[in-house]
Each structure stands twice: as structure tokens, then as C-alpha cells.
Design a protein around this motif. Structure first.
Motif, PDB file in Angstrom:
ATOM      1  N   GLU A  60      -6.722  19.055   1.093  1.00 20.36           N
ATOM      2  CA  GLU A  60      -5.463  18.687   0.453  1.00 20.36           C
ATOM      3  C   GLU A  60      -4.332  19.443   1.146  1.00 20.36           C
ATOM      4  O   GLU A  60      -4.481  20.603   1.522  1.00 20.36           O
ATOM      5  CB  GLU A  60      -5.484  19.043  -1.034  1.00 20.36           C
ATOM      6  CG  GLU A  60      -4.216  18.616  -1.778  1.00 20.36           C
ATOM      7  CD  GLU A  60      -4.224  19.013  -3.241  1.00 20.36           C
ATOM      8  OE1 GLU A  60      -3.462  18.424  -4.021  1.00 20.36           O
ATOM      9  OE2 GLU A  60      -4.995  19.934  -3.598  1.00 20.36           O
ATOM     10  N   THR A  61      -3.201  18.780   1.325  1.00 19.51           N
ATOM     11  CA  THR A  61      -2.062  19.433   1.964  1.00 19.51           C
ATOM     12  C   THR A  61      -1.421  20.438   1.008  1.00 19.51           C
ATOM     13  O   THR A  61      -1.432  20.260  -0.209  1.00 19.51           O
ATOM     14  CB  THR A  61      -1.002  18.401   2.399  1.00 19.51           C
ATOM     15  OG1 THR A  61      -0.459  17.767   1.245  1.00 19.51           O
ATOM     16  CG2 THR A  61      -1.613  17.341   3.317  1.00 19.51           C
ATOM     17  N   LYS A  62      -0.863  21.480   1.597  1.00 20.22           N
ATOM     18  CA  LYS A  62      -0.205  22.510   0.794  1.00 20.22           C
ATOM     19  C   LYS A  62       1.196  22.085   0.368  1.00 20.22           C
ATOM     20  O   LYS A  62       1.723  22.567  -0.627  1.00 20.22           O
ATOM     21  CB  LYS A  62      -0.133  23.820   1.594  1.00 20.22           C
ATOM     22  CG  LYS A  62      -1.497  24.419   1.907  1.00 20.22           C
ATOM     23  CD  LYS A  62      -1.390  25.612   2.843  1.00 20.22           C
ATOM     24  CE  LYS A  62      -2.765  26.169   3.186  1.00 20.22           C
ATOM     25  NZ  LYS A  62      -2.691  27.269   4.180  1.00 20.22           N
ATOM     26  N   LYS A  63       1.793  21.158   1.120  1.00 18.00           N
ATOM     27  CA  LYS A  63       3.165  20.740   0.839  1.00 18.00           C
ATOM     28  C   LYS A  63       3.257  19.657  -0.230  1.00 18.00           C
ATOM     29  O   LYS A  63       4.257  19.590  -0.960  1.00 18.00           O
ATOM     30  CB  LYS A  63       3.842  20.241   2.127  1.00 18.00           C
ATOM     31  CG  LYS A  63       4.127  21.337   3.133  1.00 18.00           C
ATOM     32  CD  LYS A  63       4.941  20.809   4.291  1.00 18.00           C
ATOM     33  CE  LYS A  63       5.238  21.917   5.300  1.00 18.00           C
ATOM     34  NZ  LYS A  63       6.107  22.954   4.734  1.00 18.00           N
ATOM     35  N   LEU A  64       2.264  18.802  -0.315  1.00 19.99           N
ATOM     36  CA  LEU A  64       2.354  17.660  -1.225  1.00 19.99           C
ATOM     37  C   LEU A  64       1.047  17.526  -2.003  1.00 19.99           C
ATOM     38  O   LEU A  64       0.005  17.201  -1.438  1.00 19.99           O
ATOM     39  CB  LEU A  64       2.630  16.385  -0.420  1.00 19.99           C
ATOM     40  CG  LEU A  64       3.347  15.233  -1.127  1.00 19.99           C
ATOM     41  CD1 LEU A  64       4.650  15.697  -1.765  1.00 19.99           C
ATOM     42  CD2 LEU A  64       3.603  14.108  -0.145  1.00 19.99           C
ATOM     43  N   GLN A  65       1.099  17.807  -3.277  1.00 15.54           N
ATOM     44  CA  GLN A  65      -0.104  17.754  -4.119  1.00 15.54           C
ATOM     45  C   GLN A  65      -0.658  16.328  -4.152  1.00 15.54           C
ATOM     46  O   GLN A  65       0.079  15.362  -4.306  1.00 15.54           O
ATOM     47  CB  GLN A  65       0.232  18.213  -5.531  1.00 15.54           C
ATOM     48  CG  GLN A  65      -0.983  18.299  -6.444  1.00 15.54           C
ATOM     49  CD  GLN A  65      -0.632  18.804  -7.833  1.00 15.54           C
ATOM     50  OE1 GLN A  65       0.531  19.072  -8.121  1.00 15.54           O
ATOM     51  NE2 GLN A  65      -1.627  18.933  -8.686  1.00 15.54           N
ATOM     52  N   GLY A  66      -1.976  16.228  -4.004  1.00 13.75           N
ATOM     53  CA  GLY A  66      -2.629  14.919  -4.066  1.00 13.75           C
ATOM     54  C   GLY A  66      -2.716  14.197  -2.749  1.00 13.75           C
ATOM     55  O   GLY A  66      -3.336  13.145  -2.656  1.00 13.75           O
ATOM     56  N   LEU A  67      -2.092  14.760  -1.691  1.00 13.21           N
ATOM     57  CA  LEU A  67      -2.155  14.150  -0.367  1.00 13.21           C
ATOM     58  C   LEU A  67      -3.176  14.904   0.472  1.00 13.21           C
ATOM     59  O   LEU A  67      -3.119  16.131   0.584  1.00 13.21           O
ATOM     60  CB  LEU A  67      -0.785  14.203   0.317  1.00 13.21           C
ATOM     61  CG  LEU A  67      -0.711  13.583   1.717  1.00 13.21           C
ATOM     62  CD1 LEU A  67      -0.973  12.085   1.665  1.00 13.21           C
ATOM     63  CD2 LEU A  67       0.664  13.858   2.353  1.00 13.21           C
ATOM     64  N   TYR A  68      -4.109  14.177   1.065  1.00  9.64           N
ATOM     65  CA  TYR A  68      -5.195  14.749   1.858  1.00  9.64           C
ATOM     66  C   TYR A  68      -5.138  14.189   3.275  1.00  9.64           C
ATOM     67  O   TYR A  68      -4.780  13.030   3.476  1.00  9.64           O
ATOM     68  CB  TYR A  68      -6.563  14.423   1.239  1.00  9.64           C
ATOM     69  CG  TYR A  68      -6.778  15.010  -0.134  1.00  9.64           C
ATOM     70  CD1 TYR A  68      -7.610  16.118  -0.326  1.00  9.64           C
ATOM     71  CD2 TYR A  68      -6.166  14.457  -1.257  1.00  9.64           C
ATOM     72  CE1 TYR A  68      -7.814  16.655  -1.588  1.00  9.64           C
ATOM     73  CE2 TYR A  68      -6.354  14.989  -2.534  1.00  9.64           C
ATOM     74  CZ  TYR A  68      -7.177  16.086  -2.684  1.00  9.64           C
ATOM     75  OH  TYR A  68      -7.372  16.624  -3.930  1.00  9.64           O
TER      76      TYR A  68
END
Length: 624
Positions: free
Chosen positions: A358-366
Motif C-alpha cells: 500500500e502506498t504511504k501517500k494515498l490510503q487504499g492505493l497499492y
């Protein structure tokens, strides 16, 4: 999970090898899933070499199969040559590789995807990521369609700002004659992501009728194929040979005379290419002492007339490519069906990800695959699986992490998110500290139960494995209990196999001898045992001391690996910790003390200060 009209639990963008595994894993766990692909016809496309596996890559595929992934079954069903590499070395570094029928591979995976529920497969190029309040909300396609989901997995391959180079000519594409994705890059930049550039390449494809195969050494597959999936029982496809060729002084001279026309050396390509799989001009430039380089001619399928020239990747102009190919003995009449080319593309430094991908900048985006700086179908596929599993589990505030002592998948992901990349990343056996424990043969013993608990391994398969495990324990017990006595008949039997037997010895202990194979002693066993059970027992016994030593190393490793770093830690408050270490730790945000220890530049003294601070926080005395 709540199902709404036009909404999904998970959206997967891209149907390459990462996207296929991501979509199947998410749907297999019961999530309503959407897979979006630019072209339905290129699902699971083998953009480069028509093969699966290779050194350490085969381990990834075996591990993925043990977790319930699909790649192993797909290559077993469509493979036209199977080989185990490094057979003269120990089991820790043996790996499987298979040539695929490229078209059949694509067809098989497409059929599996479209038959899977609850999974929708749709055509559409994603141009925008919908986000709100620091969380992903869905995607927008080039058709203007909006699909909503709080979990999105990007598996974009080489399509982000992809730029193809063939000599002086270059054009925007994510793959030959397939348009690149630029709007999606801009959308991600608007969400705070920054990008770097990498480069990879592919060789020309040659027409079969223009190749003089009599001039090459034939390379056949193994007479007894070793399959990737533990569920595969037999060959499905007719088998084909590969062929070995070599470049020569004339080839190298042609390349040297035209080096100025290579975009790689003319300064046109800025992306960094893979050090371990360089273009032919790179090889000639960097290894001038070598008089020849090996090439493998690999068939692209049973019905295809194309051969893949593995080892001749190039970005030189087509006229130069043709001359250098035709300088090779056996390729004097070579005709291209497709030229070689190099491709540059954008990627995000994987230090921008958690270990869940999962990206640290945008929750829920992998992110999964080449967007993370990796290269290779196998590396992409396992990332897709891990991202999807974590996307689904996150609905229940759970996560799925494989550690470095559990799988090469864990090794790779830890390397990526902790260290980042400075060239396209591929897995190697040398990257793993516990190679003897991460063998191909024991993948089910390490991972099948995990896949079963995720709901991605069937009950029937798990029950079969439990029985097999019991049989292994029984076999090892029997080997310990049966004692060979050096009577005349027994001594004659072993003497005929060039094995000396002078004193009473258990089957277990005699199997430790290098010259003794388990097939030599199975006649002394009363029970019937499966071949794979016998092979597993033989490895366990022969390498018992080394395995025990490595397990001791794992136990030491876990002492710091299992020390979790509180999410609310304030590194600036750690007394004596230098500012440069604070910056590194804040950038990576390691989840455990073990992960922190692998950050470039973190010293043992810095690690000690961090450990002491974590212990103080646990006692309630640490500053947050």
C-alpha cells in the motif's frame, strides 16, 4: 464488505502478470473485483522472453503456487520445454524454468480470469485516480467511465510514460504499437507521487525458416519434467528444443562501428537498464575482453514461426540489427518478424510503500510490478498477489506479510520497500540469507497453510498435503528405526552400488553419505511412499546439519525482526540519534527493528539507540 451498484471492493488496473494474480487473489477471497485492461487481447502477454522461471524466479513461482496463485498452473498447462537449472549444485540454488507457448499462455489465463467470480474483466485505459481526504475512491477511464472502490491496485508495467527506442527513431508506447499512459502519471503526480526512469529492452524475433538450426547446439528439456505447480501431474503440450549460438568478432565490430547510433550511448536514453541482463551493445562496450557472448534461440510457440533471440537485446537501428544478427553462424539468412527495441518508463521508488504494498501517500492505493522498479513476470506476479491479499484483508484491519526467512517473496518486498532500487530489480538466490530453507521443493511446507487460511488453497489440496506431511514424518521415523546389518546378502547388495557397508547403521545415517540415494535403500522400507515425499526426506537428512545451523540463524534474526516499531514513534526524540538517521527512518517508516537494520546507512549504534527507545516506549517512559 458492502456491495453497491457500480462499486467494487477492489479495482485492479492492468492485466499483465501482476494484474492477473491480483485480480484472481482478490476475487478468490470473495471480494467483488474489477480488472481493467487497455486491450483484452493482451491479457497475460509475455512482452519479452516466452518463458517462466529461472534462477530464484522459479522459487517465486513455486511459492506463489503454494499460496494459491495461478502462474504455476498456467505455465505447466502451456509449457513446451521444462528444465531444472543448477542441477549439479545443491538444492538451495536449484530453480525451474519453462518455455511457454506464448499464445496458449495468454489464452489460458484469459479463460481463467473470465470464468472467475466475483470478477469483472473490462477494457479501458485508466487516466485518473479518484481520491478524497487522503484515500483512494476509484478510477476514471479514457471512455469517461467512473468505477468506484476504496481499494485500487496499479499494475501498469512499462506503460507509464513509456518511450520506445529503435536507433534514431523513438515513439511513445507502453509496448510495441500499444499507446503509453501519460494522463495517469499526471494524476498520480497531483496526489504527491514522484517518478524516476528505468529502461529495459527486448531482442528481435526471427522467422523460423530463416534459421539454420544445424549450425547450433540443440538444448532439449529434461526427460522427466519438474512442474511449477504441486498439483500438476503430467505434460499437457508437445515439447520443443531451444538452440545455443554465439556472437563473434565480426558481430562485435559491427556494434562498435555503430555505437554512435545507439540511443543508449548517444545520451538519448536516460533510464537505467538492468545490469544482469544488458543489451548486446552494453556487453560489447563493458566487456571488451570477451570474444563471444552466448545466445539462446527460443521458440515462441507450437504454432508460431517466431524465435526469440535471448541475449541479443538491442536499441540499435534496424539495419545495424540485421547486420549484426546475420554475422552469427547459422543466422546468415535471418529475417526479422519484429525488431529489437529498448523502452524507457516511469516508476515510483518502492520506499514509498509499506510492506503490504500500500502506498504511504494515498490510503487504499497499492502498487505492484514494474511501477515498483522490478523487472520480470515472476516478480510482478507475486507482488500482484501480495497487494491484492492485503487490499482485501485491510477491510478487517489485517495484513499479510511474508518475512525474509519464509519466502523469496518476503526477501524481494523487504528489499524494495527498505532499500529502494537504482536499477530494475530482479530476484537472485544471493539476495536471500536463508537459501537452504527457501528451496523450491519445500514451498508447500512453508506456505500452503497460509494460502489455505486466506481461502486461496482448496480444502482438498490442503488435506492432500496434510496426508503427505504425515507420510514424510513416518518415512523419517522408519529410516531412523531400520538398522542395516552387514551380512553377506546386504553387503553384496550395497557393493553392487559401490557403497561400502562394514558396520551396523540405520537407513537414516547411511542416507547421509553423499554416494547413497534414497532409491538405493527404499527396498528396506515396508511402506509405500510418494516420490516427492522421498525426495523431501532425502534433502532433509543429507543437509540436516546445514538446515539446523540456518534455522539457528533464523531464530537470532527473528529476535530483532519481531520487534515492532510503534507507528507513533518520533525519531527526533531519540537521544543521540543523528539527524541523517532520523531522515532515513522517517523516509522508510520501517515496521520492525529488523527492517530498520536493513536501511542503507543505518549503523549498529543507531539501531541500538532505536531499540532502547522502543523498550522505553513499551514501559511507558519513552517520548513519542
Amino acid at each position: 464488505m458492502v456491495y453497491k451498484e457500480a462499486c467494487y471492493d477492489v479495482i485492479v488496473v492492468g492485466a499483465g502478470h501482476a494484474g492477473c494474480e491480483a485480480a484472481l487473489a482478490a476475487a478468490g477471497m470473495g471480494a467483488k473485483t474489477l480488472l481493467l485492461t487497455i486491450y483484452m487481447e493482451t491479457i497475460a502477454q509475455m512482452s519479452c522472453n516466452p518463458a517462466i522461471g529461472g534462477l530464484a524466479k522459479g522459487n517465486l513461482v513455486r511459492d506463489l503456487d503454494a499460496l494459491g496463485g495461478e502462474m504455476g498452473k498456467c505455465i505447466d498447462h502451456t509449457g513446451i520445454q521444462f528444465r531444472v537449472l543448477n542441477t549439479k549444485k545443491g538444492p538451495a540454488v536449484r530453480s525451474s524454468r519453462a518455455q511457454a507457448d506464448k499464445a496458449k499462455y495468454r489464452e489460458y489465463m484469459t479463460e481463467v480470469l473470465t470464468a472467475t467470480t466475483p470478477l469483472d474483466v473490462k477494457q479501458g485505459a485508466v487516466t485518473d485516480i479518484l481520491a478524497e481526504g487522503g484515500s483512494v475512491k476509484g478510477v476514471v477511464t479514457d471512455f469517461g467511465q467512473k468505477f468506484y472502490s476504496p481499494r485500487v491496485i496499479l499494475c501498469t508495467g512499462t506503460f507509464l510514460n513509456g518511450l520506445i527506442h529503435i536507433g534514431e527513431r523513438r515513439y511513445k508506447a507502453g509496448r510495441a504499437n500499444e499507446f503509453s499512459s501519460e494522463q495517469l502519471v499526471n494524476s498520480l503526480k497531483n496526489s504527491g507521487f514522484s517518478f524516476d526512469r528505468l529502461k529495459t529492452g527486448t531482442p528481435a524475433r526471427l522467422h523460423e525458416d530463416s534459421i539454420d538450426f544445424a549450425r547450433f547446439d540443440e538444448q532439449k528439456g529434461d526427460s522427466e519434467p519438474s512442474f511449477f505447480s504441486f498439483e500438476t501431474c503430467k505434460l499437457n503440450m508437445p515439447q520443443r528444443s531451444c538452440y545455443i549460438a554465439f556472437t563473434n568478432d565480426k558481430t562485435h565490430q559491427i556494434i562498435r562501428e555503430n555505437m554512435h547510433r545507439s540511443p543508449l550511448y548517444a545520451g538519448v536514453i536516460t533510464g537505467i537498464g538492468p545490469r544482469y541482463c544488458p543489451s548486446i551493445e552494453d556487453k560489447v562496450k563493458k566487456f571488451p575482453e570477451k570474444t563471444r557472448h552466448q545466445i539462446f534461440l527460443e521458440p515462441e510457440g507450437l504454432q508460431s514461426k517466431e524465435y526469440y533471440a535471448n541475449g541479443l537485446s538491442s536499441s540499435l537501428p534496424i539495419d545495424v540489427q540485421l547486420n549484426l544478427y546475420r554475422s552469427i553462424a547459422g543466422l546468415e539468412r535471418a529475417e526479422f518478424t519484429r525488431p529489437a527495441y529498448a523502452i524507457e518508463y516511469d516508476f515510483v521508488q518502492p520506499t514509498a510503500l509499506y510492506r503490504t504494498l500500500e502506498t504511504k501517500k494515498l490510503q487504499g492505493l497499492y502498487f505492484a510490478g514494474q511501477i515498483n522498479g522490478t523487472t520480470g513476470y515472476e516478480e510482478a506476479a507475486v507482488q500482484g498477489y501480495i497487494a491484492a491479499v492485503n487490499a482485501v484483508l485491510s477491510y478487517d484491519d489485517k495484513e499479510f506479510i511474508l518475512n525474509r526467512d519464509e519466502s523469496y517473496i518476503g526477501v524481494m518486498i523487504d528489499d524494495l520497500v527498505t532499500k529502494g532500487v537504482d536499477e530494475p530489480y530482479r530476484i537472485f538466490h544471493s539476495r536471500g540469507e536463508f537459501r537452504l530453507l527457501l528451496r523450491e521443493d519445500n514451498a508447500e511446507y512453508r506456505l500452503l497453510e497460509k494460502g489455505f487460511h486466506l481461502g486461496l488453497v482448496s480444502k482438498a489440496r490442503f488435506e492432500r498435503f496434510v496426508k503427505e506431511k504425515e507420510q514424510l514424518n513416518t518415512l523419517i521415523k522408519n529410516l531412523r528405526n531400520v538398522i542395516l546389518k552387514p551380512d553377506t546378502k546386504t553387503k553384496e547388495y550395497f557393493s553392487s552400488r559401490s557403497i561400502n557397508l562394514n558396520n551396523p547403521v540405520s537407513l537414516y545415517d547411511i542416507l547421509k553419505r553423499p554416494e547413497v540415494k534414497i532409491n538405493d535403500i527404499e527396498c528396506y522400507l515396508e511402506n509405500y511412499f510418494l516420490d516427492n515425499v522421498k525426495r523431501e526426506a532425502e534433502i532433509i537428512i543429507k543437509y540436516e546439519g546445514y538446515i539446523r545451523k540456518q534455522q539457528d540463524e533464523v531464530n537470532k534474526f527473528r529476535k530483532i525482526e519481531n520487534v515492532k516499531i510503534p507507528v507513533d514513534i518520533n525519531y527526533s526524540n531519540i537521544k543521540g540519534l543523528r539527524a541523517e538517521y532520523v531522515e532515513k527512518l522517517n523516509k522508510v517508516k520501517p515496521a520492525t527493528l529488523g527492517q530498520a537494520s536493513r536501511i542503507k546507512g543505518i549503523t549498529p549504534s543507531a539501531l541500538s539507540l532505536l531499540h532502547i527507545h522502543i523498550e522505553k516506549m513499551a514501559r511507558g517512559n519513552g517520548s513519542k
